[in-house]
Write a protein that holds these residues in place. Sequence first.
Motif, short mmCIF file in Angstrom:
data_model
loop_
_atom_site.label_atom_id
_atom_site.label_comp_id
_atom_site.label_asym_id
_atom_site.label_seq_id
_atom_site.Cartn_x
_atom_site.Cartn_y
_atom_site.Cartn_z
N MET A 1 0.86 -1.05 0.03
CA MET A 1 -0.05 0.08 0.13
C MET A 1 0.95 1.15 -0.12
SD MET A 1 -2.76 -1.86 2.62
CE MET A 1 -3.22 -0.48 3.47
N GLY A 2 1.20 1.79 -1.04
CA GLY A 2 1.75 2.95 -1.37
C GLY A 2 3.16 2.41 -0.98
N LEU A 3 3.56 1.15 -1.20
CA LEU A 3 4.90 0.47 -1.04
C LEU A 3 4.81 0.05 0.51
CD1 LEU A 3 7.46 1.57 -3.78
CD2 LEU A 3 5.86 -0.59 -3.71
N VAL A 4 3.76 -0.01 0.97
CA VAL A 4 3.69 -0.47 2.26
C VAL A 4 3.39 -1.64 2.21
CG1 VAL A 4 2.59 -0.39 4.52
CG2 VAL A 4 3.30 1.79 3.38
N GLY B 1 0.59 -9.77 10.33
CA GLY B 1 -0.05 -8.61 10.90
C GLY B 1 0.85 -7.51 11.20
N LYS B 2 1.94 -7.41 10.54
CA LYS B 2 2.86 -6.32 10.46
C LYS B 2 3.08 -5.61 9.52
CE LYS B 2 5.23 -8.19 14.45
NZ LYS B 2 6.49 -8.97 14.98
N GLU B 3 3.24 -4.40 9.12
CA GLU B 3 3.58 -3.67 7.93
C GLU B 3 5.08 -3.68 7.80
OE1 GLU B 3 2.25 0.14 8.12
OE2 GLU B 3 0.11 -0.40 7.96
N VAL B 4 5.49 -3.92 6.44
CA VAL B 4 7.03 -3.75 6.38
C VAL B 4 6.96 -2.64 4.88
CG1 VAL B 4 8.96 -4.89 5.57
CG2 VAL B 4 7.33 -6.06 6.85
N LYS B 5 7.68 -1.59 5.36
CA LYS B 5 7.60 -0.50 4.37
C LYS B 5 8.75 -0.85 3.42
CE LYS B 5 5.29 2.76 7.00
NZ LYS B 5 5.33 4.03 7.70
N VAL B 6 8.64 -0.90 1.86
CA VAL B 6 9.79 -1.05 0.96
C VAL B 6 9.69 -0.02 0.11
CG1 VAL B 6 10.92 -2.61 -0.59
CG2 VAL B 6 9.80 -3.66 1.49
N ALA B 7 11.01 0.59 -0.10
CA ALA B 7 11.39 1.78 -0.92
C ALA B 7 11.14 1.53 -2.36
CB ALA B 7 12.67 2.34 -0.83
N VAL B 8 10.73 2.27 -3.45
CA VAL B 8 10.88 1.99 -4.78
C VAL B 8 12.20 1.42 -5.12
CG1 VAL B 8 10.61 3.07 -7.01
CG2 VAL B 8 8.94 3.61 -5.26
N ASP B 9 12.14 0.54 -5.91
CA ASP B 9 13.49 -0.22 -6.42
C ASP B 9 14.01 -1.21 -5.43
OD1 ASP B 9 13.48 1.01 -9.05
OD2 ASP B 9 14.49 2.79 -8.38
N GLY B 10 13.28 -1.22 -4.16
CA GLY B 10 13.77 -2.18 -3.24
C GLY B 10 13.13 -3.55 -3.51
N SER C 1 2.63 -4.36 -11.57
CA SER C 1 3.34 -3.02 -11.96
C SER C 1 3.89 -2.41 -10.87
CB SER C 1 2.67 -2.08 -12.98
OG SER C 1 1.34 -1.77 -12.27
N VAL C 2 3.22 -2.56 -9.71
CA VAL C 2 3.80 -2.08 -8.45
C VAL C 2 4.96 -3.29 -7.72
CG1 VAL C 2 3.07 -1.42 -6.04
CG2 VAL C 2 1.96 -0.85 -8.15
N LEU C 3 4.33 -4.47 -7.69
CA LEU C 3 5.28 -5.56 -6.75
C LEU C 3 5.34 -6.59 -7.88
CD1 LEU C 3 6.65 -6.04 -4.14
CD2 LEU C 3 4.33 -7.07 -3.64
N GLN C 4 6.51 -6.99 -8.37
CA GLN C 4 6.74 -8.08 -9.45
C GLN C 4 7.47 -9.14 -8.70
OE1 GLN C 4 9.51 -7.16 -12.50
NE2 GLN C 4 7.82 -8.13 -13.96
N GLU C 5 7.15 -10.29 -8.78
CA GLU C 5 7.81 -11.41 -8.35
C GLU C 5 9.00 -11.94 -9.36
OE1 GLU C 5 7.86 -16.42 -8.54
OE2 GLU C 5 5.97 -15.52 -8.77
N THR C 6 10.22 -11.78 -8.84
CA THR C 6 11.55 -12.12 -9.53
C THR C 6 12.27 -13.35 -9.23
OG1 THR C 6 12.86 -10.79 -7.77
CG2 THR C 6 11.83 -9.64 -9.69
N GLY C 7 11.53 -14.25 -8.19
CA GLY C 7 12.31 -15.48 -7.98
C GLY C 7 11.43 -16.43 -7.10
N ASN D 1 10.21 -7.46 -6.27
CA ASN D 1 10.87 -6.03 -6.36
C ASN D 1 9.77 -5.21 -6.54
OD1 ASN D 1 13.47 -6.75 -6.55
ND2 ASN D 1 13.82 -6.49 -8.88
N ALA D 2 10.07 -3.91 -5.61
CA ALA D 2 8.95 -2.78 -5.58
C ALA D 2 9.32 -1.88 -7.03
CB ALA D 2 9.35 -2.09 -4.15
N LEU D 3 8.49 -2.09 -7.92
CA LEU D 3 8.72 -1.16 -9.09
C LEU D 3 8.45 0.14 -9.09
CD1 LEU D 3 7.79 -4.02 -11.60
CD2 LEU D 3 9.99 -3.33 -10.67
N GLU D 4 7.45 0.42 -8.44
CA GLU D 4 6.87 1.91 -8.31
C GLU D 4 5.88 2.35 -7.22
OE1 GLU D 4 2.93 1.80 -11.10
OE2 GLU D 4 4.71 1.95 -12.37
N LYS D 5 5.67 3.27 -6.95
CA LYS D 5 4.81 3.67 -5.75
C LYS D 5 3.49 3.17 -6.04
CE LYS D 5 3.47 7.43 -2.57
NZ LYS D 5 3.72 8.75 -2.31
#
Length: 120
Positions: A9-12, A39-48, A73-79, A105-109
């Motif tokens: 959510m917004g890369l949350v 039940g916990k949020e994990v925030k990941v930066a764009v390109d993270g 387009s927001v969160l892409q499986e890479t492996g 990978n977090a591709l965009e907000k």
Amino acid sequence: MKRILVAAMGLVLMAGVVGGAVASVGVNDNATVDASYAGKEVKVAVDGSLTVILESNPSTGFMWTLAENSDESVLQETGHKFENVKIYATEPPPGTGGQEVWTFNALEKGESTIFMEYSQ
């Protein structure tokens, strides 16, 4: 069947059991979560990246699958791979469990919801 929810959510990214409570932790370029993050949020930066590690034993016929990713387009499986937890000099004995490792990978907000299912 176990079901794990991982949402962005917004890369949350939120890893947890459906309907779980939410508790926030800091922003990460790269985050690793397991079932204890339910039940916990994990925030990941764009390109993270987000790594999800889940215990598994495919010798029983059970394995984790990515049941849904609502916005690649927001969160892409890479492996995705299975790893033995212990190091063996030869092949691990039959029935030995381990862990499945999923990377994203977090591709965009934006917002994306993924569902992981453990089933036969």
